[in-house]
Design an enzyme around this catalytic site. Sequence first.
Site, PDB file in Angstrom:
ATOM      1  N   TRP A  71     -13.076  -1.355 -23.843  1.00 49.30           N
ATOM      2  CA  TRP A  71     -12.192  -0.530 -24.665  1.00 49.30           C
ATOM      3  C   TRP A  71     -10.983   0.022 -23.927  1.00 49.30           C
ATOM      4  CZ3 TRP A  71     -12.804   3.452 -21.473  1.00 49.30           C
ATOM      5  CH2 TRP A  71     -14.072   3.765 -20.977  1.00 49.30           C
ATOM      6  N   ASN A  72     -10.861  -0.210 -22.628  1.00 48.43           N
ATOM      7  CA  ASN A  72      -9.799   0.497 -21.906  1.00 48.43           C
ATOM      8  C   ASN A  72      -8.406  -0.084 -22.136  1.00 48.43           C
ATOM      9  OD1 ASN A  72     -10.778  -1.721 -20.468  1.00 48.43           O
ATOM     10  ND2 ASN A  72     -10.287  -0.848 -18.471  1.00 48.43           N
ATOM     11  N   PRO A  74     -14.427  -7.776 -29.346  1.00 54.23           N
ATOM     12  CA  PRO A  74     -13.885  -6.570 -28.714  1.00 54.23           C
ATOM     13  C   PRO A  74     -14.908  -5.442 -28.730  1.00 54.23           C
ATOM     14  CG  PRO A  74     -13.089  -6.713 -30.958  1.00 54.23           C
ATOM     15  CD  PRO A  74     -13.935  -7.944 -30.727  1.00 54.23           C
ATOM     16  N   GLY A 132     -16.859  -5.539 -18.366  1.00 63.59           N
ATOM     17  CA  GLY A 132     -17.508  -4.311 -18.796  1.00 63.59           C
ATOM     18  C   GLY A 132     -18.426  -3.772 -17.715  1.00 63.59           C
ATOM     19  N   SER A 133     -19.454  -3.080 -18.139  1.00 62.95           N
ATOM     20  CA  SER A 133     -20.333  -2.392 -17.195  1.00 62.95           C
ATOM     21  C   SER A 133     -21.247  -3.372 -16.475  1.00 62.95           C
ATOM     22  CB  SER A 133     -21.184  -1.354 -17.930  1.00 62.95           C
ATOM     23  OG  SER A 133     -22.179  -1.986 -18.713  1.00 62.95           O
ATOM     24  N   GLU A 145     -16.558  -9.676 -14.937  1.00 68.04           N
ATOM     25  CA  GLU A 145     -15.842  -8.647 -14.181  1.00 68.04           C
ATOM     26  C   GLU A 145     -16.470  -7.316 -14.548  1.00 68.04           C
ATOM     27  OE1 GLU A 145     -12.064  -6.094 -14.425  1.00 68.04           O
ATOM     28  OE2 GLU A 145     -11.362  -8.140 -14.125  1.00 68.04           O
ATOM     29  N   LEU A 146     -17.063  -6.658 -13.552  1.00 65.05           N
ATOM     30  CA  LEU A 146     -17.895  -5.488 -13.823  1.00 65.05           C
ATOM     31  C   LEU A 146     -17.288  -4.230 -13.218  1.00 65.05           C
ATOM     32  CD1 LEU A 146     -21.293  -7.323 -13.226  1.00 65.05           C
ATOM     33  CD2 LEU A 146     -19.983  -7.101 -15.345  1.00 65.05           C
ATOM     34  N   CYS A 187     -10.588  -0.715 -14.332  1.00 60.81           N
ATOM     35  CA  CYS A 187     -11.619  -1.234 -13.422  1.00 60.81           C
ATOM     36  C   CYS A 187     -11.162  -1.169 -11.974  1.00 60.81           C
ATOM     37  CB  CYS A 187     -11.988  -2.661 -13.801  1.00 60.81           C
ATOM     38  SG  CYS A 187     -10.588  -3.797 -13.838  1.00 60.81           S
ATOM     39  N   GLU A 202     -19.470   4.751 -10.257  1.00 62.99           N
ATOM     40  CA  GLU A 202     -18.195   4.551 -10.946  1.00 62.99           C
ATOM     41  C   GLU A 202     -17.968   5.706 -11.907  1.00 62.99           C
ATOM     42  OE1 GLU A 202     -17.843   1.279 -13.747  1.00 62.99           O
ATOM     43  OE2 GLU A 202     -15.783   0.927 -13.029  1.00 62.99           O
TER      44      GLU A 202
END
Length: 530
Positions: free
Chosen positions: A156-157, A181, A229-230, A251-252, A285, A382
């Site tokens: 969502w960023n 999304p 995401g996470s 990509e975390l 991120c 994080e």
Amino acid sequence: MTDTEPSTAKKRAPRAKQTAPTVLEVRNPGTGRIVGTVPIQSADEVAATVRELRLYQPEWEAIGPDGRKEWLLKLQDWLIDNTEHLADVLQSETSKPRADALIDPAFGTDLIGYYARRAAKFLADDHPSPHSPLARVKKLTVAYRPYPVVGVITPWNFPLAMPIMDVIPALAAGAAVLLKPSEVTPLSALELARGWAEIGAPPVLAVATGAGETGAAVVANADYIQFTGSTATGRRIAAACVERMVPYSLELGGKDPAIVLADADIDRAAHGIAFGGMFNAGQVCISVERVYVEAPVYDEFVAKLTENVKALRQGIDERELKHDVGALANENQVRIVQRHVDEAVAAGARVLTGGKATGQGTFFEPTVLVDVNHDMSCVAEETFGPTLPVMKVADEAEAIRLANDSIYGLSASVWTGDKERGERIARQLNAGAVNINDVFANLFSYALPMGGWGLSGVGARWGGAEGVRKYCRKQAITKPMLPTQQKELFWYPYQVPKLLTALGAMRAAGARGLRRIDIPALLKLKGDDK
């Protein structure tokens, strides 16, 4: 009441059956106002969408990269023509400042131009050199064939830029794309799909809206998964992909360190790290989330950083550019940031500015923390919010050791007056990217790979040709260069003289010294020598 109790006992009224919601409400986090609704798509609906995408993908692949370029450049035109509207939609679901909202479509325009114009070169057949003289009788080819349907799951960023980052290279590769999304910010992704339809492009881009079950259905049906995401969700996606034996790229999370050396331009470092930590309210991120400063310049740097952060303007923009920092995406993010700050203060840290929610929507004050250490959650976990924990270090060796003391390894920055020293330190950091005297520079360099180490992910996006080739299956093709015989030397039935010739040639071509021509063991072969 048990089954053995008298039938005259008072009976409870039957519970009304609860029905699952069929739509998601999208809210502006700065105001709490509902700005839209989207359907929650079921697993069956997602599967049906994938089946339809599969029908159109072969034709999309067949028009080739030059044919696809024309459609991608039409989408680029559409982004430019609709920039103001796209920024409006993006602000409505994120409460970003106007300046930040305008970045997404501009970023997308730039990236589309890069891949649309270069895809033909990137996807051209490779013809590797044979490894030995024996192999020169064949022409060797590596062809790049797209996965039929790529599933892209985005956070969502950056509701428009994040989809564009991965959807465009996949489309350029010749794949069809199903975009899922975040349920928090689905409106911008739907606008992207609307633009694709408005330009009349082939129906090879679709959006699936919903929450976790919808995302799981994308993972269960697509041929390749790109997830951002996470780390926790990434682990589950990886496990599901392994079960299906389909490839994935993740990509975390990140906890990016900044190292400020005593020879750095302190003013530039203080400005750059303030931006790197507070851009998009720290919800990036590759945000700066830890700062290590050499002792001789620590006090000066902290003073200037605090002054820069304190001066940031925070609030809600419409179309005017008034503010620098917006709201957090949701209340859960507010709780995480507040917990990190409160736990740090309880353990002895000091807040130099900020430190609390503003009381309006999900806004949290830009925050600088000092007297922190690696036992604190604000350094170890994080945060994904507007906080900058700063630590004093004795020298570069301690800075490197502490920077590498993390489960994450997405990116980092080194601030120094000696660029060669900066590169030497960069090569010692456990991070997928390191920027010297800058932040986020790699994010705007599509020729570089963007990927994390450790729990920051698997694989990478971009990296020039690899950015589209990752969405392709590599196909090896051999073609004879010389006239062929009925049988090769080592085809059935085995014949000693021919086999000796073939094996001896392989040894002579690949081995070294006298061993390559010393074949007494081969001479011991017995059998039909015809």
